[in-house]
Design an enzyme around this catalytic site. Structure first.
Site, PDB file in Angstrom:
ATOM      1  CG  ASN A  19      -9.810  69.587  33.910  1.00 37.29           C
ATOM      2  OD1 ASN A  19      -8.962  70.112  34.647  1.00 37.29           O
ATOM      3  ND2 ASN A  19     -10.960  69.106  34.361  1.00 37.29           N
ATOM      4  CE  LYS A  78     -10.420  65.582  35.218  1.00 36.26           C
ATOM      5  NZ  LYS A  78     -11.312  64.442  35.355  1.00 36.26           N
ATOM      6  CG  HIS A 137     -14.857  69.102  36.382  1.00 32.44           C
ATOM      7  ND1 HIS A 137     -14.927  67.912  37.060  1.00 32.44           N
ATOM      8  CD2 HIS A 137     -14.348  68.820  35.170  1.00 32.44           C
ATOM      9  CE1 HIS A 137     -14.474  66.947  36.274  1.00 32.44           C
ATOM     10  NE2 HIS A 137     -14.113  67.473  35.117  1.00 32.44           N
ATOM     11  CD  GLU A 177     -12.824  65.304  38.476  1.00 29.22           C
ATOM     12  OE1 GLU A 177     -11.969  66.206  38.470  1.00 29.22           O
ATOM     13  OE2 GLU A 177     -12.827  64.362  37.665  1.00 29.22           O
ATOM     14  CD  GLU A 195     -16.043  67.113  31.579  1.00 27.54           C
ATOM     15  OE1 GLU A 195     -15.049  66.841  30.904  1.00 27.54           O
ATOM     16  OE2 GLU A 195     -15.963  67.434  32.765  1.00 27.54           O
ATOM     17  N   GLY A 209     -12.895  59.458  33.435  1.00 29.78           N
ATOM     18  CA  GLY A 209     -11.811  58.643  33.967  1.00 29.78           C
ATOM     19  C   GLY A 209     -12.113  57.158  34.021  1.00 29.78           C
ATOM     20  CB  SER A 263     -13.494  58.020  28.676  1.00 31.11           C
ATOM     21  OG  SER A 263     -13.419  57.691  30.056  1.00 31.11           O
TER      22      SER A 263
HETATM   23  P1  13P Z   1     -11.084  62.067  31.418  1.00 31.89           P
HETATM   24  O1  13P Z   1     -10.770  62.522  30.001  1.00 31.89           O
HETATM   25  O2  13P Z   1      -9.859  61.669  32.178  1.00 31.89           O
HETATM   26  O3  13P Z   1     -12.180  61.060  31.446  1.00 31.89           O
HETATM   27  O4  13P Z   1     -11.631  63.370  32.202  1.00 31.89           O
HETATM   28  C1  13P Z   1     -12.635  64.117  31.631  1.00 31.89           C
HETATM   29  C2  13P Z   1     -12.788  65.362  32.418  1.00 31.89           C
HETATM   30  O5  13P Z   1     -13.226  65.339  33.557  1.00 31.89           O
HETATM   31  C3  13P Z   1     -12.386  66.636  31.780  1.00 31.89           C
HETATM   32  O6  13P Z   1     -12.841  67.739  32.489  1.00 31.89           O
END
Ligand code: 13P
Length: 252
Positions: free
Chosen positions: A11, A13, A98, A100, A168, A174, A210
């Site tokens: 992803n 983003k 997601h 976010e 997640e 992150g 992560s």
């Molecule tokens: P990270 O791998 O950067 O922690 O992000 C995970 C994520 O949100 C994947 O959709």
């Protein structure tokens, strides 16, 4: 048609300019062609790169995905994109719900469900993301939160062959922190049971948050973990390919 396991999905983003078509997409396709592994490798770049990325990925076996879509097929929805448009751009999967987008844009379970239904109608596979906040984790509410998200977000007419769920934990995204391996295994067992109760037994369940080259093998080896959804590490070819190779039980 179900996607071969393990599924290793990147992803991106809101990252990626056209320069990354060479440094990331072509480089990944090259690595994949040189040392193919069992499983499914996929990337979800920003919308602006989907069509050129598809051209680069042609014949590579690497899947392309969108990061969200609208619930309607077309219409007066400025700034949005439909699942049919993602299919037209060459996508096969769409990330939905997601955290976010749930947290930052107020997407609800009902929104995610409607988008997942639109995704299926367009012939694509929804990747429905679920996860608890840190407060919920600390309060021991993780399973209740995930159960409600599963019940509220799954599309009507879901079929395990055309559905993926990604767990997640929001506090792991992150941050460089992850749940313990035992916690991940327990949560995945719970999700598997809940999906079975919803009539979609066998739906692949990914872990995200992560995932890095140094923890991917341990996470991917857990019972009930059918793949990983990778953020930051998917923006580095070596890291992402190492994670993919870890899924196949082989060193990159
Ligand atoms: P990270 O791998 O950067 O922690 O992000 C995970 C994520 O949100 C994947 O959709």
């Amino acid at each position: 048609m179900s996607l071969p396991k393990p599924l290793i999905i990147g992803n991106w983003k809101m990252h990626g300019l056209s320069a990354e078509l060479e440094t990331l997409v072509r480089a990944l396709a090259k690595r994949h062609a040189e040392t193919p592994k069992p499983g499914t490798l996929g990337i979800c770049p920003p919308f602006t790169l989907l069509i050129p990325a598809k051209a680069v990925l042609q014949g590579s076996g690497i899947l392309l995905g969108g990061q969200t879509c609208h619930a309607k097929g077309q219409g007066a929805f400025t700034g949005d994109i439909s699942a049919a448009m993602l299919a037209d751009a060459g996508c096969e999967i769409v990330l939905l719900g997601h955290s976010e987008r749930r947290a930052g844009l107020g997407e609800t379970d009902a929104d995610v469900k409607a988008k997942a239904e639109a995704t299926l109608s367009a012939g694509l596979t929804p990747v429905v993301c679920i996860g608890e906040t840190e407060d919920q984790y600390v309060a021991g509410e993780t399973l209740d939160v995930l159960g409600a998200q599963i019940d509220g977000s799954l599309p009507d007419g879901a079929d395990a062959e055309r559905l993926v769920v990604a767990y997640e934990p929001i506090w792991a995204i992150g941050t460089g922190r992850t749940p313990t391996m035992d916690e991940i295994a327990k949560v995945h067992a719970f999700i598997g049971e809940r999906l079975a109760a919803a009539g979609v037994s066998g739906t692949p369940v990914l872990y995200g948050g992560s995932v890095k080259p140094d923890n991917a093998a341990a996470i991917l080896a857990l019972d009930g973990v059918d793949g990983v959804l990778v953020g930051g590490a998917s923006l580095k070819v070596d890291d992402f390919f190492t994670i993919y190779a870890a899924g196949a039980g082989t060193a990159a």
